[in-house]
Design an enzyme around this catalytic site. Structure first.
Site, mmCIF file in Angstrom:
data_model
loop_
_atom_site.group_PDB
_atom_site.id
_atom_site.type_symbol
_atom_site.label_atom_id
_atom_site.label_comp_id
_atom_site.label_asym_id
_atom_site.label_seq_id
_atom_site.Cartn_x
_atom_site.Cartn_y
_atom_site.Cartn_z
ATOM 1 N N ARG A 55 0.837 -1.214 0.000
ATOM 2 C CA ARG A 55 0.000 0.000 0.000
ATOM 3 C C ARG A 55 0.869 1.260 0.000
ATOM 4 O O ARG A 55 0.458 2.306 -0.502
ATOM 5 C CB ARG A 55 -0.970 -0.014 1.192
ATOM 6 C CG ARG A 55 -1.774 1.266 1.332
ATOM 7 C CD ARG A 55 -3.034 1.151 2.194
ATOM 8 N NE ARG A 55 -2.941 0.230 3.301
ATOM 9 C CZ ARG A 55 -2.241 0.421 4.430
ATOM 10 N NH1 ARG A 55 -1.572 1.553 4.614
ATOM 11 N NH2 ARG A 55 -2.204 -0.493 5.372
ATOM 12 N N TYR A 108 -16.651 17.533 -14.859
ATOM 13 C CA TYR A 108 -17.070 16.131 -14.996
ATOM 14 C C TYR A 108 -18.077 15.807 -13.883
ATOM 15 O O TYR A 108 -17.851 16.162 -12.709
ATOM 16 C CB TYR A 108 -15.831 15.250 -14.891
ATOM 17 C CG TYR A 108 -16.118 13.777 -14.815
ATOM 18 C CD1 TYR A 108 -16.671 13.101 -15.902
ATOM 19 C CD2 TYR A 108 -15.847 13.054 -13.661
ATOM 20 C CE1 TYR A 108 -16.943 11.747 -15.818
ATOM 21 C CE2 TYR A 108 -16.108 11.704 -13.580
ATOM 22 C CZ TYR A 108 -16.658 11.054 -14.670
ATOM 23 O OH TYR A 108 -16.928 9.714 -14.587
ATOM 24 N N ASP A 181 -7.667 19.251 -14.477
ATOM 25 C CA ASP A 181 -7.992 17.893 -14.901
ATOM 26 C C ASP A 181 -7.602 17.797 -16.373
ATOM 27 O O ASP A 181 -8.257 18.372 -17.243
ATOM 28 C CB ASP A 181 -9.491 17.624 -14.689
ATOM 29 C CG ASP A 181 -9.891 16.197 -15.050
ATOM 30 O OD1 ASP A 181 -9.186 15.573 -15.881
ATOM 31 O OD2 ASP A 181 -10.905 15.718 -14.521
ATOM 32 N N LYS A 206 -8.689 6.815 -19.340
ATOM 33 C CA LYS A 206 -9.045 7.383 -20.633
ATOM 34 C C LYS A 206 -7.847 7.339 -21.592
ATOM 35 O O LYS A 206 -7.388 6.265 -21.913
ATOM 36 C CB LYS A 206 -9.611 8.784 -20.432
ATOM 37 C CG LYS A 206 -10.629 8.882 -19.271
ATOM 38 C CD LYS A 206 -11.909 8.098 -19.483
ATOM 39 C CE LYS A 206 -12.784 7.991 -18.243
ATOM 40 N NZ LYS A 206 -13.141 9.240 -17.604
HETATM 41 C C1 LIG Z 1 -13.604 9.689 -16.294
HETATM 42 C C2 LIG Z 1 -13.201 11.008 -15.786
HETATM 43 C C3 LIG Z 1 -12.886 11.197 -14.435
HETATM 44 C C4 LIG Z 1 -13.032 10.086 -13.391
HETATM 45 O O1 LIG Z 1 -12.114 9.070 -13.575
HETATM 46 P P1 LIG Z 1 -12.380 7.509 -13.226
HETATM 47 O O2 LIG Z 1 -11.152 6.836 -13.695
HETATM 48 O O3 LIG Z 1 -13.632 7.101 -13.958
HETATM 49 O O4 LIG Z 1 -12.576 7.433 -11.748
HETATM 50 C C5 LIG Z 1 -12.452 12.449 -14.037
HETATM 51 N N1 LIG Z 1 -12.350 13.480 -14.915
HETATM 52 C C6 LIG Z 1 -12.654 13.331 -16.226
HETATM 53 C C7 LIG Z 1 -12.523 14.491 -17.142
HETATM 54 C C8 LIG Z 1 -13.099 12.099 -16.707
HETATM 55 O O5 LIG Z 1 -13.420 11.969 -18.003
#
Ligand SMILES: *Cc1c(COP(=O)(O)O)cnc(C)c1O
Length: 390
Positions: A55, A108, A181, A206
């Site tokens: 961890r 988001y 982000d 993503k």
């Molecule tokens: C998908 C997404 C998230 C969240 O991420 P997860 O891996 O699904 O927890 C945060 N910000 C953006 C812009 C996203 O597309």
């Protein structure tokens, strides 16, 4: 290549080599995946290279973290089990009850849900604002205790562009840190830390993962001290990425540049094709000169990425019919993989913000343009548009 300082190397050289030194015992060019949850000690407290328990630290996760920090130009990176686990650790490490986060009014849906519905009851306030309106951002920062400004650019799914350098200046004037982000752009297309931001977050699920086969998240910081606070929360609360997930993410990052170029090539063609169609009332793609954020995007992004949102002249019904008529574009949540996906945000990814200030229009469809052959993608969109006449 042995590991070394990669700061003066190009993006793909860093992606392929940072944190990826060959394994010293056998010379294995790809470092092995370390599944061990614990590490032998040479006498009590006699740790080998600081490794104690999974961890806290794991060599496969370290390898990914070195690679991520090198690609975003940060002092350190932390890898998490999901994008939201990364966001949660960052928010709880840096905020205290009574403080406020100023965030984009098109954030988001999951980010807003975490901040408003989970952290809200623990005393964290939030204020959504239009991040492209600097006066509104400055007003939100006045007279309140705001340690963090949170922006997503391009935003999901409205594809709004915010000026990272200007926001960093406004945040810093008010004593706040700017969090970006960077999920939609990826570090290949946009480098927020070099534009003045303090922290970058990613859903590595993503574009960084890029193959729709791993869920993960990351935080990259400019300042090591800030990173250590988040690292403490990660260790104490436990949202770390598993070794195989970290390995898959590292493997994917090595090809990020070629994938982002291919996504951008195809998305430009898709955006141009849809711009000519009477069934579509608006194409939201920052690469189009008609996009209100085009100039800022051209300044802060290398290219415009693979995400294209569209609005339908025929309203909600047309959007729904189209979404269910594509064949190469698969109807699914998520984005950023090599395969093309279509999503109806108001009922899918952004259902959690229905009825809030962040609600998404019902005539909007989001395309994650993959790296298939462009002719096949355009033919698929063409036949799905033909279904609207039926
Ligand atoms: C998908 C997404 C998230 C969240 O991420 P997860 O891996 O699904 O927890 C945060 N910000 C953006 C812009 C996203 O597309």
């Amino acid at each position: 290549m042995t590991d070394q300082n990669h700061a003066d190397q190009g993006f793909s050289t860093r992606a392929i080599h940072a944190g990826q030194a060959f394994e010293p015992v056998t010379g294995a060019v790809v470092p092995p995946v370390h599944f061990s949850s614990t590490y032998a000690q040479d006498g009590i407290g006699g740790l080998r290279n600081g490794y104690e328990y999974g961890r806290g630290t794991n060599p496969t996760r370290d390898s990914l973290q070195t690679q991520l920090a090198a690609l975003e130009g940060g002092a350190m990176a932390l890898s998490f089990s999901s994008g939201l686990a990364a966001e949660d650790a960052l928010l709880r490490a840096l905020l205290r009850p009574g403080q406020k986060v100023v965030l984009g009014n098109d954030a988001y849906g999951g980010t807003y849900r975490l901040i408003s519905k989970v952290l809200g009851p623990w005393g964290i306030e939030n204020q959504p604002v239009d991040m492209s309106d600097l006066d509104a951002v400055r007003a939100a920062l006045t007279g309140a205790d705001v340690p963090l400004v949170w922006v997503e650019t391009p935003s999901n799914p409205l594809m709004k562009i915010s000026d990272i350098a200007a926001l960093a200046e406004a945040a810093h004037e008010a004593g706040a840190l700017l969090v970006v982000d960077n999920t939609f752009a990826s570090p290949y297309l946009q480098q927020p830390l070099s534009l003045g931001a303090d922290i970058v977050v990613h859903s590595t699920t993503k574009y960084i993962g890029g193959h729709s086969d791993v869920v993960g998240g990351a935080v990259v910081v400019k300042d090591r001290e800030v990173g250590e606070k988040i690292q403490f929360l990660q260790f104490a609360a436990g949202g770390v990425s598993a070794p195989m997930d970290a390995f898959l993410t590292t493997r994917s990052l090595k090809t990020l540049k070629v994938r982002m170029e291919a996504h951008s090539d195809n998305a430009e063609k898709v955006a141009a094709f849809l711009s000519e169609r009477p069934e579509i009332s608006a194409v939201l793609y920052p690469g189009l000169e008609s996009h209100p954020g085009h100039e800022v995007a051209a300044r802060q992004m290398k290219r415009f990425g693979g995400m294209v949102s569209i609005r339908f002249s025929g309203g909600e019904q047309a959007a729904r019919t189209f979404t269910e008529a594509t064949r190469v574009f698969t109807l699914a949540e998520s984005l950023g993989g090599i395969e093309s996906l279509v999503n109806y945000p108001s009922e899918m990814t952004h259902a959690s913000v229905k009825g809030t200030e962040l609600e998404v229009p019902a005539d909007l469809v989001r395309l994650s343009v993959g790296i298939e052959d462009a002719e096949d993608l355009l033919a698929d969109l063409d036949q799905a548009l033909a279904a609207l006449k039926g």
